[in-house]
Design an enzyme around this catalytic site. Structure first.
Site, PDB file in Angstrom:
ATOM      1  N   GLY A  31      -3.024  45.192  48.993  1.00 25.49           N
ATOM      2  CA  GLY A  31      -2.134  44.517  48.411  1.00 25.49           C
ATOM      3  C   GLY A  31      -2.462  43.207  47.983  1.00 25.49           C
ATOM      4  O   GLY A  31      -4.166  42.931  48.841  1.00 25.49           O
ATOM      5  N   LEU A  32      -2.164  42.071  47.640  1.00 26.68           N
ATOM      6  CA  LEU A  32      -2.094  40.592  47.781  1.00 26.68           C
ATOM      7  C   LEU A  32      -2.456  40.376  49.388  1.00 26.68           C
ATOM      8  O   LEU A  32      -3.675  39.495  49.559  1.00 26.68           O
ATOM      9  CB  LEU A  32      -1.519  39.708  47.555  1.00 26.68           C
ATOM     10  CG  LEU A  32      -1.528  39.485  45.701  1.00 26.68           C
ATOM     11  CD1 LEU A  32      -0.518  39.352  45.039  1.00 26.68           C
ATOM     12  CD2 LEU A  32      -2.788  39.136  45.839  1.00 26.68           C
ATOM     13  N   ALA A  33      -1.903  40.672  50.478  1.00 28.26           N
ATOM     14  CA  ALA A  33      -2.230  40.112  51.875  1.00 28.26           C
ATOM     15  C   ALA A  33      -3.383  40.962  52.770  1.00 28.26           C
ATOM     16  O   ALA A  33      -3.983  40.176  52.324  1.00 28.26           O
ATOM     17  CB  ALA A  33      -1.046  40.823  52.606  1.00 28.26           C
ATOM     18  N   GLY A  34      -3.468  42.285  52.040  1.00 26.32           N
ATOM     19  CA  GLY A  34      -4.813  43.112  53.088  1.00 26.32           C
ATOM     20  C   GLY A  34      -5.750  42.366  52.191  1.00 26.32           C
ATOM     21  O   GLY A  34      -7.066  42.337  52.690  1.00 26.32           O
ATOM     22  N   SER A 273      12.429  40.343  35.308  1.00 29.29           N
ATOM     23  CA  SER A 273      12.195  39.390  36.468  1.00 29.29           C
ATOM     24  C   SER A 273      12.693  38.277  36.624  1.00 29.29           C
ATOM     25  O   SER A 273      13.511  37.316  35.752  1.00 29.29           O
ATOM     26  CB  SER A 273      10.526  38.576  36.139  1.00 29.29           C
ATOM     27  OG  SER A 273      10.287  37.689  36.540  1.00 29.29           O
ATOM     28  N   ARG A 326      18.914  35.449  44.967  1.00 31.32           N
ATOM     29  CA  ARG A 326      19.315  37.104  44.693  1.00 31.32           C
ATOM     30  C   ARG A 326      19.802  37.643  45.542  1.00 31.32           C
ATOM     31  O   ARG A 326      21.541  38.434  44.810  1.00 31.32           O
ATOM     32  CB  ARG A 326      18.238  37.699  45.346  1.00 31.32           C
ATOM     33  CG  ARG A 326      16.709  37.401  44.572  1.00 31.32           C
ATOM     34  CD  ARG A 326      15.621  37.651  44.631  1.00 31.32           C
ATOM     35  NE  ARG A 326      14.577  37.312  43.894  1.00 31.32           N
ATOM     36  CZ  ARG A 326      13.385  37.601  43.864  1.00 31.32           C
ATOM     37  NH1 ARG A 326      12.932  38.589  44.739  1.00 31.32           N
ATOM     38  NH2 ARG A 326      12.179  37.325  42.619  1.00 31.32           N
ATOM     39  N   HIS A 408      14.576  45.850  45.281  1.00 28.77           N
ATOM     40  CA  HIS A 408      13.437  44.707  45.470  1.00 28.77           C
ATOM     41  C   HIS A 408      12.509  44.912  46.518  1.00 28.77           C
ATOM     42  O   HIS A 408      11.531  45.046  46.722  1.00 28.77           O
ATOM     43  CB  HIS A 408      14.262  44.159  44.871  1.00 28.77           C
ATOM     44  CG  HIS A 408      13.187  42.884  44.359  1.00 28.77           C
ATOM     45  ND1 HIS A 408      12.098  43.634  43.371  1.00 28.77           N
ATOM     46  CD2 HIS A 408      12.239  42.069  44.608  1.00 28.77           C
ATOM     47  CE1 HIS A 408      10.708  43.116  43.151  1.00 28.77           C
ATOM     48  NE2 HIS A 408      11.445  41.835  44.026  1.00 28.77           N
ATOM     49  N   ARG A 442      15.261  36.304  50.925  1.00 24.32           N
ATOM     50  CA  ARG A 442      13.841  35.561  49.752  1.00 24.32           C
ATOM     51  C   ARG A 442      13.817  35.134  48.923  1.00 24.32           C
ATOM     52  O   ARG A 442      14.616  35.943  48.492  1.00 24.32           O
ATOM     53  CB  ARG A 442      12.394  36.647  50.130  1.00 24.32           C
ATOM     54  CG  ARG A 442      11.489  37.026  49.499  1.00 24.32           C
ATOM     55  CD  ARG A 442      10.267  37.274  49.569  1.00 24.32           C
ATOM     56  NE  ARG A 442      10.509  38.331  48.540  1.00 24.32           N
ATOM     57  CZ  ARG A 442      10.037  38.149  47.050  1.00 24.32           C
ATOM     58  NH1 ARG A 442       9.433  37.656  46.234  1.00 24.32           N
ATOM     59  NH2 ARG A 442      10.451  39.824  46.191  1.00 24.32           N
ATOM     60  N   LEU A 448       4.771  36.459  46.969  1.00 22.95           N
ATOM     61  CA  LEU A 448       3.228  36.340  46.857  1.00 22.95           C
ATOM     62  C   LEU A 448       2.970  34.953  47.770  1.00 22.95           C
ATOM     63  O   LEU A 448       1.860  34.850  48.439  1.00 22.95           O
ATOM     64  CB  LEU A 448       2.955  36.033  45.424  1.00 22.95           C
ATOM     65  CG  LEU A 448       3.608  37.393  44.392  1.00 22.95           C
ATOM     66  CD1 LEU A 448       3.064  36.979  42.858  1.00 22.95           C
ATOM     67  CD2 LEU A 448       2.739  38.797  44.468  1.00 22.95           C
TER      68      LEU A 448
HETATM   69  C1  LIG Z   1       8.573  44.630  40.615  1.00 21.26           C
HETATM   70  C2  LIG Z   1       8.338  43.425  41.557  1.00 21.26           C
HETATM   71  C3  LIG Z   1       8.178  42.417  40.753  1.00 21.26           C
HETATM   72  C4  LIG Z   1       7.934  41.215  41.750  1.00 21.26           C
HETATM   73  N1  LIG Z   1       7.657  40.085  41.494  1.00 21.26           N
HETATM   74  C5  LIG Z   1       7.421  39.323  42.476  1.00 21.26           C
HETATM   75  C6  LIG Z   1       7.172  37.932  42.219  1.00 21.26           C
HETATM   76  O1  LIG Z   1       7.151  37.519  41.000  1.00 21.26           O
HETATM   77  N2  LIG Z   1       6.819  37.012  43.002  1.00 21.26           N
HETATM   78  C7  LIG Z   1       6.552  36.920  44.171  1.00 21.26           C
HETATM   79  O2  LIG Z   1       6.190  36.291  45.281  1.00 21.26           O
HETATM   80  N3  LIG Z   1       6.446  38.589  44.811  1.00 21.26           N
HETATM   81  C8  LIG Z   1       7.397  39.585  43.994  1.00 21.26           C
HETATM   82  N4  LIG Z   1       7.523  40.995  44.293  1.00 21.26           N
HETATM   83  C9  LIG Z   1       7.102  41.431  45.226  1.00 21.26           C
HETATM   84  C10 LIG Z   1       5.447  41.092  45.961  1.00 21.26           C
HETATM   85  O3  LIG Z   1       4.975  42.368  44.392  1.00 21.26           O
HETATM   86  C11 LIG Z   1       5.224  41.871  47.678  1.00 21.26           C
HETATM   87  O4  LIG Z   1       6.605  41.499  48.621  1.00 21.26           O
HETATM   88  C12 LIG Z   1       3.806  41.950  47.143  1.00 21.26           C
HETATM   89  O5  LIG Z   1       3.062  42.141  46.383  1.00 21.26           O
HETATM   90  C13 LIG Z   1       3.578  42.668  48.995  1.00 21.26           C
HETATM   91  O6  LIG Z   1       1.960  42.617  48.577  1.00 21.26           O
HETATM   92  P1  LIG Z   1       1.159  43.219  50.279  1.00 21.26           P
HETATM   93  O7  LIG Z   1      -0.358  43.095  50.355  1.00 21.26           O
HETATM   94  O8  LIG Z   1       1.946  43.077  51.167  1.00 21.26           O
HETATM   95  O9  LIG Z   1       2.060  45.110  49.770  1.00 21.26           O
HETATM   96  P2  LIG Z   1       1.775  45.594  48.453  1.00 21.26           P
HETATM   97  O10 LIG Z   1       1.106  45.407  46.983  1.00 21.26           O
HETATM   98  O11 LIG Z   1       2.718  46.726  48.253  1.00 21.26           O
HETATM   99  O12 LIG Z   1       0.336  46.555  48.944  1.00 21.26           O
HETATM  100  C14 LIG Z   1       0.140  47.771  50.336  1.00 21.26           C
HETATM  101  C15 LIG Z   1      -1.045  47.891  50.467  1.00 21.26           C
HETATM  102  O13 LIG Z   1      -1.301  48.993  51.476  1.00 21.26           O
HETATM  103  C16 LIG Z   1      -1.506  49.747  51.168  1.00 21.26           C
HETATM  104  N5  LIG Z   1      -1.276  51.505  51.497  1.00 21.26           N
HETATM  105  C17 LIG Z   1       0.259  51.849  52.328  1.00 21.26           C
HETATM  106  N6  LIG Z   1       0.127  52.369  52.991  1.00 21.26           N
HETATM  107  C18 LIG Z   1      -1.133  52.526  53.350  1.00 21.26           C
HETATM  108  C19 LIG Z   1      -1.341  53.138  54.597  1.00 21.26           C
HETATM  109  N7  LIG Z   1      -0.237  53.999  55.785  1.00 21.26           N
HETATM  110  N8  LIG Z   1      -3.178  53.995  54.619  1.00 21.26           N
HETATM  111  C20 LIG Z   1      -3.389  52.933  53.743  1.00 21.26           C
HETATM  112  N9  LIG Z   1      -3.462  52.058  53.698  1.00 21.26           N
HETATM  113  C21 LIG Z   1      -2.000  52.092  53.015  1.00 21.26           C
HETATM  114  C22 LIG Z   1      -2.188  50.395  50.137  1.00 21.26           C
HETATM  115  O14 LIG Z   1      -2.444  50.607  49.324  1.00 21.26           O
HETATM  116  C23 LIG Z   1      -2.167  49.000  49.242  1.00 21.26           C
HETATM  117  O15 LIG Z   1      -3.068  48.912  49.392  1.00 21.26           O
HETATM  118  C24 LIG Z   1       7.672  41.701  43.724  1.00 21.26           C
HETATM  119  C25 LIG Z   1       7.872  43.022  43.442  1.00 21.26           C
HETATM  120  C26 LIG Z   1       8.882  44.170  43.208  1.00 21.26           C
HETATM  121  C27 LIG Z   1       9.185  45.368  43.327  1.00 21.26           C
END
Ligand SMILES: Cc1cc2nc3c(=O)[nH]c(=O)nc-3n(C[C@H](O)[C@H](O)[C@H](O)COP(=O)(O)OP(=O)(O)OC[C@H]3O[C@@H](n4cnc5c(N)ncnc54)[C@H](O)[C@@H]3O)c2cc1C
Length: 646
Positions: A31-34, A273, A326, A408, A442, A448
Site C-alpha cells: 500500500g502507500l506505506a509499504g 468522500s 468524523r 472506516h 484520525r 495518506l
Molecule cells: C474508501 C476509503 C477512502 C479513503 N480516503 C482517504 C483519503 O482521502 N485520505 C486519507 O488520508 N486516507 C484515506 N483513507 C485511508 C487510507 O486509504 C488508508 O489508511 C491507507 O491507504 C492505508 O495504507 P497502508 O499502506 O497502511 O495499507 P493498505 O493500503 O491497506 O495496504 C496493505 C498492504 O498490505 C498487504 N497485505 C495485507 N496483509 C498481508 C499479509 N498478511 N501478507 C502480505 N501482504 C499483506 C496488502 O496486499 C497491501 O499491499 C481512505 C480509506 C478508505 C477505505
C-alpha cells in the site's frame, strides 16, 4: 581473534566500497506505506523483499483513498503552518496521540507533496498553475491536496513507479500473491517471516536483518466496512501473538458519510468522500412528521423547504459546521436517527445536499470537484445528486445523497516507538497497521500523509539505527529450527481449519461477528454491552472452531482457506477491541462509552486516569491480554476539552 576484532573485521568488509551492502529488509505490504518504504529502502542500497497479497502492488487498498492528503504548505495564505497542522491533528485525535510523533508528521508533510509532484502525481491545480487545496474535517484552513476523488490511486501509482525502478535495479524483489502468515523470532529478534504462496498454496521461508509490516488496518473485523474486501489483520495479529504489543485497539473510526446499509446480502459499504462536506450540507427534517413521511416513502427530501430543514452540524457546531471531525459528525447523525429523524426506510440515514452549492457555483464547478463521486453514487443508488428535482419559492432543490456512518479506519495498531520499531527488536510497523499518530480519532486526509511520511521519510532513516549494529551479523539461515517450527505451526493451522469439516461458511460466521461488533463494540459502547459482546464472540469463536466448513485443499489456490485464516484473526482482534474499550472508562474520539458523555452528548474524557496509550500483551487464546500503559507527555500543547463550536 578477540570478539571485538572479529566485529571490526566484519565491519571493514561491509564498509569496503567494493563490497555490496548485504543488509536485507522484508517489507510486507505494498500500500502507500509499504510501497514507499520498499522503494526508499531500495534506493538507499538495502536489499528489499517486498510482498503483497494482490496480483499487483497497484491493487493495494490504498487506491481506494478518495479525498486527499494533508500538508502544511499554506498555499492558500490562510494562516496554516506546521504548528497548526500539528495542533489540529493532536486536537482531532482528542489528545490521545503522542505529541512528538505528530509534530514530526507535520514537519515532513510538505516533503511528501514535493516528492509526489516529482513523481508526476497529477494533483489538482488552480487556473494559474498552483496546486489546489480543499478543506477536510477538523481544520479551518484549506490544506488538503487532491487528485479529483482518486488521490490514493494517483499517489500509489507514483509510489509504484519508484518501486518499479528499484525492482528493475535489482534492489527490490517483489512477491505478489504472497501472504505473511507468521513472523520468525530468533534470539528475541525478528529475523524473517513465513509466507504462503497464495497460488501454489506452498509455505515459504524468508529471512532478513529486519522485518517491516505495512499491512493496513483491521476495520474488516466488523464485516461491513468501507475497506477493500481483502483487508485483513492476519500479519499484525500474528506479530501480536508473537509478543508485539497492540496499542489502543478500541480507537476505531466510524466515517459519517457512507452509503447506508441497504440489505442483508451486502458485503461491503461505500464511502462518499469527506471532501463532499466542503460543499455538501448535512441535514434531517425539523419535523418528525416529515421524517416519518420520508421513511414511509410518501415524501422526498427535495419536497421539504429550507425553513423545515435542520442543518444540525451547522446548528450545533457553528465554527466548523459540516467540517467537524468524523467522530463528532458520526455521533451527531446517530443522535438524530436515534431520535427518529432518519430519512430512509430503515430510519438510518441523513441527507448530504448540494442544492446550495450548485445554486451558488453551478453544476459544472461541482462536477469538476466531485464528478467521479457523483457518478459512483449514481451507479450504486440510481440517484444522481446533480439532478434538479424541485423549485419552491424560487429556490432550486437538487436530489440529495443519503449517507450514514460506517466503519472506516482503525487508529489503533501495533505499538511502535518513535523509530517505528515494535516491542520486538527488528520488527517495524508503518502506515495504518501501527498506532502512531492519530490518537483516538484520525482527521480526514491524514492517513495518506502518515503512510507516506512513514514510508518515504521516517522509517528509511530510523531503521538504520537498528541496522547499524546488524551490519556485523550475518543474515540468519532459513534452515534454523525457529523457521522450521514456525512453518510447522502455520501448516498445522491450515490442516486444522480444513479438517473442521463443519457446516458453516466463513462469510456466514464473519457476518455474525460483524453484527456483534457493530451492536456491542460499535458507535456507542457500554460496559454491559461490551461484556455481552465478549461473551457472544467467545461463543461464536467456538462455533468457528467446531462448525466451520472450508472446501478444497491446502494445495493450489484456495480463497476460502485464506479467508478462514483472516477470520481466525478477526476473532482475536474483535476481542482485543472489546477488552480495550471495556478498560477505558471514558469517551474519547472514536471510542464512545455511553456512560461517559456530557449533557449535550459530547465525549467526556478522563485525563486524570486515562491519559495513556493502552498497550496489550497477548496471553494465549481465550485468556485476557495484559494491559501495559505508556503515559502520554505533552509539552507544547495544552490538553483541553475539544471545542468545535466556536
Ligand atoms: C474508501 C476509503 C477512502 C479513503 N480516503 C482517504 C483519503 O482521502 N485520505 C486519507 O488520508 N486516507 C484515506 N483513507 C485511508 C487510507 O486509504 C488508508 O489508511 C491507507 O491507504 C492505508 O495504507 P497502508 O499502506 O497502511 O495499507 P493498505 O493500503 O491497506 O495496504 C496493505 C498492504 O498490505 C498487504 N497485505 C495485507 N496483509 C498481508 C499479509 N498478511 N501478507 C502480505 N501482504 C499483506 C496488502 O496486499 C497491501 O499491499 C481512505 C480509506 C478508505 C477505505
Amino acid at each position: 581473534m578477540p570478539e571485538k576484532w572479529k566485529e571490526y573485521k566484519a565491519h571493514q568488509r561491509l564498509v569496503n566500497p567494493k563490497n555490496k551492502l548485504k543488509l536485507d529488509v522484508i517489507v510486507v505490504g505494498t500500500g502507500l506505506a509499504g510501497a514507499s518504504a520498499a522503494a526508499s529502502l531500495g534506493e538507499m542500497g538495502f536489499n528489499v523483499i517486498n510482498l503483497c497479497i494482490q496480483d499487483s502492488p497497484r491493487r493495494a487498498h490504498s487506491i481506494a483513498a478518495q479525498g486527499g492528503i494533508n500538508a502544511a504548505k499554506c498555499y492558500q495564505n490562510d494562516g496554516d503552518s506546521i504548528y497548526r497542522l500539528f495542533y489540529d491533528t493532536v486536537k482531532g485525535g482528542d489528545y490521545r496521540a503522542r505529541e512528538a510523533n505528530v509534530y514530526r508528521l507535520a514537519e515532513v508533510s510538505n516533503n511528501i507533496i514535493d516528492q509526489c509532484v516529482a513523481q508526476g502525481v497529477p494533483f489538482a491545480r488552480e487556473y494559474g498553475g498552483m496546486l489546489a487545496n480543499r478543506s477536510f474535517g477538523g481544520a479551518q484552513v484549506s490544506r488538503t491536496f487532491y487528485a479529483k476523488g482518486q488521490t490514493g490511486q494517483q499517489l500509489l501509482l507514483g509510489a509504484y513507479s519508484s518501486l518499479s525502478c528499484q525492482v528493475k535495479a535489482g534492489k527490490v524483489k517483489l512477491y505478489t500473491r504472497y501472504e505473511m502468515e507468521d513472523v520468525v523470532i530468533v534470539d528475541g529478534r525478528a529475523r524473517g517471516i513465513i509466507a504462503k504462496n497464495l497460488v501454489s498454496g506452498k509455505l515459504e521461508r524468508f529471512s532478513a536483518n529486519a522485518v517491516v509490516i505495512a499491512t493496513g488496518g483491521y476495520g474488516n473485523t466488523y464485516f461491513l466496512s468501507t475497506n477493500a474486501m481483502g483487508c485483513n489483520c492476519t500479519a499484525a495479529v500474528q506479530c501480536y501473538r508473537k509478543g508485539a504489543y497492540f496499542a489502543n485497539p478500541s480507537y476505531v473510526q466510524i466515517h459519517p458519510t457512507c452509503i447506508p446499509v441497504h440489505g442483508d446480502k451486502q458485503s461491503k459499504l461505500t464511502l462518499m468522500s469527506e471532501s463532499l462536506r466542503n460543499d455538501g450540507r448535512i441535514w434531517v427534517p425539523k419535523k418528525l412528521e416529515d421524517a416519518k413521511a420520508l421513511q414511509a416513502g410518501t415524501k422526498q427530501g427535495w419536497e421539504i423547504p429550507e425553513e423545515d430543514r435542520d442543518y444540525y452540524l451547522e446548528r450545533r457546531y457553528p465554527a466548523f459546521g459540516n467540517l467537524v471531525p468524523r467522530d463528532v459528525a458520526s455521533r451527531a447523525a446517530k443522535e438524530r436517527c436515534d431520535k427518529g429523524f432518519g430519512v430512509n426506510n430503515t430510519g438510518l440515514a441523513v441527507f448530504l445536499d448540494f442544492s446550495e452549492s450548485i445554486n451558488r457555483l453551478g453544476l459544472d464547478i461541482i462536477m469538476q470537484r466531485y464528478g467521479n463521486l457523483f457518478e459512483m453514487y449514481e451507479e450504486i443508488t440510481d440517484v444522481f445528486p446533480g439532478d434538479l428535482a424541485n423549485e419552491i419559492n424560487g429556490v432550486k432543490y437538487y436530489k440529495p445523497m443519503m449517507i450514514y456512518p460506517a466503519i472506516h479506519y482503525t487508529m489503533g495498531g501495533i505499538w511502535v516507538d518513535y523509530e517505528l520499531q515494535t516491542s520486538i527488536p527488528g520488527l517495524f510497523a508503518i502506515g495504518e497497521c501501527n498506532f502512531s499518530d492519530h490518537g483516538a480519532n484520525r482527521l480526514g486526509a491524514s492517513a495518506l500523509m502518515q503512510g507516506l511520511a512513514d514510508g518515504y521519510f521516517v522509517l528509511p532513516y530510523t531503521i538504520q539505527n537498528y541496522l547499524a549494529d546488524q551490519a556485523v551479523w550475518p543474515k540468519v539461515s532459513t534452515d534454523l529450527p525457529e523457521f522450521a517450527e514456525a512453518e510447522k505451526k502455520v501448516d498445522a493451522e491450515l490442516d486444522r481449519l480444513l479438517n473442521i469439516k463443519g457446516k458453516r461458511s466463513v462469510d456466514s460466521i464473519h457476518k455474525e461477528l460483524g453484527h456483534i461488533m457493530w451492536e456491542y463494540v460499535g458507535m456507542g459502547r457500554t460496559a454491559e454491552g461490551l461484556k455481552t459482546g465478549l461473551k457472544k464472540m467467545h461463543e461464536l469463536e467456538k462455533e468457528f472452531d467446531e462448525n466451520l466448513f472450508v472446501p478444497g485443499t491446502k494445495e493450489g489456490l484456495n480463497i476460502e482457506l485464506d479467508k478462514a485464516i483472516h477470520l481466525r484473526d478477526f476473532f482475536t482482534m474483535g476481542q482485543l477491541v472489546a477488552f480495550d474499550a471495556l478498560s477505558r472508562n471514558e469517551s474519547c474520539g472514536g471510542h464512545f462509552r455511553e456512560e461517559y458523555q456530557t449533557e449535550e452528548g459530547e465525549a467526556k474524557r478522563d485525563d486524570e486516569n486515562y491519559f495513556y496509550v493502552g498497550c496489550w500483551e497477548y496471553k494465549g487464546k481465550g485468556n485476557e491480554p495484559e494491559l501495559i500503559k505508556e503515559p502520554l507527555e505533552y509539552e507544547a500543547i495544552k490538553v483541553q476539552t475539544r471545542n468545535y463550536k466556536n
